[in-house]
Motif scaffolding. Sequence first.
Motif, PDB file in Angstrom:
ATOM      1  N   SER A  65      -1.449  -1.298  12.826  1.00  6.85           N
ATOM      2  CA  SER A  65      -1.954  -2.848  12.816  1.00  6.85           C
ATOM      3  C   SER A  65      -1.235  -2.796  12.743  1.00  6.85           C
ATOM      4  CB  SER A  65      -2.637  -2.774  11.207  1.00  6.85           C
ATOM      5  OG  SER A  65      -1.416  -2.722  10.228  1.00  6.85           O
ATOM      6  N   LYS A  66      -1.536  -4.420  13.166  1.00  8.88           N
ATOM      7  CA  LYS A  66       0.163  -5.959  13.871  1.00  8.88           C
ATOM      8  C   LYS A  66       0.490  -5.482  15.166  1.00  8.88           C
ATOM      9  CE  LYS A  66      -0.757  -6.654   8.469  1.00  8.88           C
ATOM     10  NZ  LYS A  66      -0.074  -7.311   7.753  1.00  8.88           N
ATOM     11  N   LYS A  67      -0.071  -5.101  15.522  1.00  7.71           N
ATOM     12  CA  LYS A  67       0.376  -4.558  16.920  1.00  7.71           C
ATOM     13  C   LYS A  67       1.440  -5.725  16.920  1.00  7.71           C
ATOM     14  CE  LYS A  67      -1.360  -3.509  21.970  1.00  7.71           C
ATOM     15  NZ  LYS A  67      -1.983  -3.554  22.288  1.00  7.71           N
ATOM     16  N   ASP A  68       1.268  -7.064  17.177  1.00  5.54           N
ATOM     17  CA  ASP A  68       1.672  -8.789  17.710  1.00  5.54           C
ATOM     18  C   ASP A  68       2.656  -9.116  17.002  1.00  5.54           C
ATOM     19  OD1 ASP A  68      -0.890  -8.953  15.276  1.00  5.54           O
ATOM     20  OD2 ASP A  68      -0.303 -10.789  15.447  1.00  5.54           O
ATOM     21  N   LYS A  69       2.689  -8.263  15.800  1.00  2.31           N
ATOM     22  CA  LYS A  69       4.106  -8.764  15.346  1.00  2.31           C
ATOM     23  C   LYS A  69       5.612  -6.853  16.627  1.00  2.31           C
ATOM     24  CE  LYS A  69       2.513 -10.403  11.075  1.00  2.31           C
ATOM     25  NZ  LYS A  69       3.314 -11.358  10.832  1.00  2.31           N
ATOM     26  N   ASP A  93      -4.447  -5.595  17.084  1.00  2.90           N
ATOM     27  CA  ASP A  93      -3.973  -6.851  16.695  1.00  2.90           C
ATOM     28  C   ASP A  93      -5.418  -6.822  16.101  1.00  2.90           C
ATOM     29  OD1 ASP A  93      -4.342  -9.371  16.068  1.00  2.90           O
ATOM     30  OD2 ASP A  93      -3.687 -10.457  17.799  1.00  2.90           O
ATOM     31  N   ILE A  94      -5.368  -6.244  14.953  1.00  2.00           N
ATOM     32  CA  ILE A  94      -6.707  -6.090  14.151  1.00  2.00           C
ATOM     33  C   ILE A  94      -7.357  -7.807  14.658  1.00  2.00           C
ATOM     34  CG2 ILE A  94      -8.559  -6.018  12.050  1.00  2.00           C
ATOM     35  CD1 ILE A  94      -6.018  -3.791  11.599  1.00  2.00           C
ATOM     36  N   PRO A  95      -7.523  -9.009  14.339  1.00  2.00           N
ATOM     37  CA  PRO A  95      -8.153 -10.553  14.064  1.00  2.00           C
ATOM     38  C   PRO A  95      -8.606 -10.743  15.505  1.00  2.00           C
ATOM     39  CG  PRO A  95      -6.503 -10.990  12.801  1.00  2.00           C
ATOM     40  CD  PRO A  95      -5.524  -8.965  13.216  1.00  2.00           C
ATOM     41  N   PRO A 136       0.075  -0.356   0.637  1.00  2.00           N
ATOM     42  CA  PRO A 136      -0.460  -2.114   0.704  1.00  2.00           C
ATOM     43  C   PRO A 136      -0.337  -3.040   2.229  1.00  2.00           C
ATOM     44  CG  PRO A 136       0.542  -1.384  -1.207  1.00  2.00           C
ATOM     45  CD  PRO A 136       0.350  -0.477  -0.140  1.00  2.00           C
ATOM     46  N   ASN A 137      -1.284  -3.954   1.728  1.00  2.00           N
ATOM     47  CA  ASN A 137      -0.785  -4.954   3.336  1.00  2.00           C
ATOM     48  C   ASN A 137      -1.248  -5.496   4.690  1.00  2.00           C
ATOM     49  OD1 ASN A 137      -0.574  -7.849   3.518  1.00  2.00           O
ATOM     50  ND2 ASN A 137       0.987  -7.639   3.344  1.00  2.00           N
ATOM     51  N   VAL A 138      -1.632  -3.422   5.016  1.00  2.00           N
ATOM     52  CA  VAL A 138      -1.366  -2.642   6.234  1.00  2.00           C
ATOM     53  C   VAL A 138      -2.851  -3.197   7.226  1.00  2.00           C
ATOM     54  CG1 VAL A 138      -2.610  -1.076   5.500  1.00  2.00           C
ATOM     55  CG2 VAL A 138      -0.840  -1.169   7.699  1.00  2.00           C
ATOM     56  N   GLY A 139      -3.350  -3.881   6.482  1.00  2.00           N
ATOM     57  CA  GLY A 139      -4.284  -4.405   7.276  1.00  2.00           C
ATOM     58  C   GLY A 139      -6.024  -3.968   7.573  1.00  2.00           C
ATOM     59  N   LYS A 140      -6.147  -3.164   5.836  1.00  2.00           N
ATOM     60  CA  LYS A 140      -7.354  -2.573   5.827  1.00  2.00           C
ATOM     61  C   LYS A 140      -8.717  -3.208   5.458  1.00  2.00           C
ATOM     62  CE  LYS A 140      -5.725  -0.371   1.840  1.00  2.00           C
ATOM     63  NZ  LYS A 140      -4.661  -1.031   2.666  1.00  2.00           N
ATOM     64  N   SER A 141      -9.159  -4.626   4.359  1.00  2.00           N
ATOM     65  CA  SER A 141      -9.847  -5.180   4.357  1.00  2.00           C
ATOM     66  C   SER A 141     -10.136  -5.634   5.328  1.00  2.00           C
ATOM     67  CB  SER A 141      -9.576  -6.001   3.389  1.00  2.00           C
ATOM     68  OG  SER A 141      -9.103  -5.312   2.239  1.00  2.00           O
ATOM     69  N   THR A 142      -8.701  -6.718   6.261  1.00  2.00           N
ATOM     70  CA  THR A 142      -9.669  -7.158   7.529  1.00  2.00           C
ATOM     71  C   THR A 142      -9.790  -6.481   8.718  1.00  2.00           C
ATOM     72  OG1 THR A 142      -7.382  -8.173   6.940  1.00  2.00           O
ATOM     73  CG2 THR A 142      -7.913  -8.490   9.050  1.00  2.00           C
ATOM     74  N   PHE A 143      -9.745  -4.797   8.558  1.00  2.78           N
ATOM     75  CA  PHE A 143     -10.368  -4.085   9.505  1.00  2.78           C
ATOM     76  C   PHE A 143     -12.032  -3.844   9.233  1.00  2.78           C
ATOM     77  CE2 PHE A 143     -11.010   0.177  10.340  1.00  2.78           C
ATOM     78  CZ  PHE A 143     -10.802   0.808  11.561  1.00  2.78           C
ATOM     79  N   PRO A 159       0.579  -8.025  -0.810  1.00  2.00           N
ATOM     80  CA  PRO A 159       0.264  -6.348  -1.167  1.00  2.00           C
ATOM     81  C   PRO A 159      -0.641  -6.244  -2.372  1.00  2.00           C
ATOM     82  CG  PRO A 159       2.240  -6.776  -1.961  1.00  2.00           C
ATOM     83  CD  PRO A 159       1.794  -8.566  -1.148  1.00  2.00           C
ATOM     84  N   GLY A 160      -1.537  -5.618  -2.344  1.00  2.00           N
ATOM     85  CA  GLY A 160      -2.353  -5.193  -4.089  1.00  2.00           C
ATOM     86  C   GLY A 160      -3.408  -5.469  -3.861  1.00  2.00           C
ATOM     87  N   VAL A 161      -3.701  -6.589  -3.555  1.00  2.00           N
ATOM     88  CA  VAL A 161      -5.183  -7.613  -2.587  1.00  2.00           C
ATOM     89  C   VAL A 161      -7.028  -6.908  -3.135  1.00  2.00           C
ATOM     90  CG1 VAL A 161      -6.813  -9.222  -1.628  1.00  2.00           C
ATOM     91  CG2 VAL A 161      -4.170  -8.915  -1.230  1.00  2.00           C
ATOM     92  N   THR A 162      -6.966  -5.831  -2.488  1.00  2.00           N
ATOM     93  CA  THR A 162      -8.186  -4.903  -3.187  1.00  2.00           C
ATOM     94  C   THR A 162      -8.136  -3.897  -4.089  1.00  2.00           C
ATOM     95  OG1 THR A 162      -8.536  -4.474  -1.326  1.00  2.00           O
ATOM     96  CG2 THR A 162      -9.540  -2.761  -2.257  1.00  2.00           C
ATOM     97  N   ARG A 163      -8.692  -3.832  -4.951  1.00  2.00           N
ATOM     98  CA  ARG A 163      -8.609  -3.481  -6.578  1.00  2.00           C
ATOM     99  C   ARG A 163      -9.670  -2.024  -6.316  1.00  2.00           C
ATOM    100  NH1 ARG A 163      -4.510  -5.111  -9.360  1.00  2.00           N
ATOM    101  NH2 ARG A 163      -3.287  -6.340  -8.593  1.00  2.00           N
TER     102      ARG A 163
END
Length: 293
Positions: A65-69, A93-95, A136-143, A159-163
């Motif tokens: 993820s975050k290929k754009d960065k 770049d997932i989004p 955490p924060n790697v983009g799982k939920s965005t994906f 990090p730690g958004v999805t519980r």
Amino acid sequence: MDNRQNQININWYPGHMTKAKREMQEKLRMVDMVIELRDARIPNASRNPMLDELCQGKPRLIILSKKDKAELEQTTQWIHHLSNEQTQVLAFDIPKDGITKPVIQAAQSIMKEKIERQKRRGIRPRAIRAMVVGVPNVGKSTFINKLVKRRIAQAADRPGVTRSLQWARINNQLELLDTPGVLWPKFEDPMVGMYLAACGSIKDDVLPLEDVVYWMLKELYERKPQVLAERYQIDPCSDPHELLARIARVRGYLTGQGEIDEKRTITAFLKEVRQDKLGRITWERVNGNSESI
Ligand SMILES: Nc1nc2c(ncn2[C@@H]2O[C@H](COP(=O)(O)OP(=O)(O)OP(=O)(O)O)[C@@H](O)[C@H]2O)c(=O)[nH]1
Ligand SMILES: [Mg+2]
């Protein structure tokens, strides 16, 4: 430079991660395969050894993820480095990227033999079930949101958004299970902690942010001094403390007594790095990583 002088010892393994790990273990028998997200800026450090062990035996698709960065040429090398007969690797770049078709195609090709076996036995293949895992924060939920074309999972840049675990039906070919980002109790290599910290996978509150920033400054001085020179209009130098002081002076980040406001400069610098103001940075280079997947 010996990176190991810049080790930090952080452990962030809160209770919700232990719970998540247990729940993932329980759900594992229901899934056909694992989609593992890793950060394209740190493809090896964002590999979770605990998940490796947990998901053993399940076919796996790796998404960077975050290929754009990340630096494009490094990402190409990482894809090559991580791919093998058992593992396909895609980078997004997932989004922004069109991810649906390549992800479904990859999942189908990974599950091809099983699907064909089912067909031969007269069983109509059901949707492929995949568990989406990663730090955490790697983009799982965005994906997942991108694939379902709706915001069904909460996603945010911390990090730690999805519980909790949550199923998402993409179409009649693919169903995904979102999971909370998990770390592991101890980083064998302390550089892993630094890399994860740099990419926002560890909560800032538990981090010695100044150590992270001084390490970043050292790295940037060695690899991209011109980026520092252009961004801050300074003469870069090898001593990260002096480098930070130069940035502070140029920016006017000084205390009432005319001294360097270290805290303010650190916060500002970190924010700019994270917002890609210093360009694409692959922190973890392919060279020097002989270990594969
Ligand atoms: N630039 C960029 N940002 C991304 C990409 N993928 C995800 N993000 C951002 O990364 C942040 C974290 O995304 P999430 O989807 O919440 O990450 P997560 O893995 O679900 O995080 P946890 O639930 O905390 O484990 C969000 O701000 C996303 O917009 C990408 O490919 N490129
Ligand atoms: Mg999430």
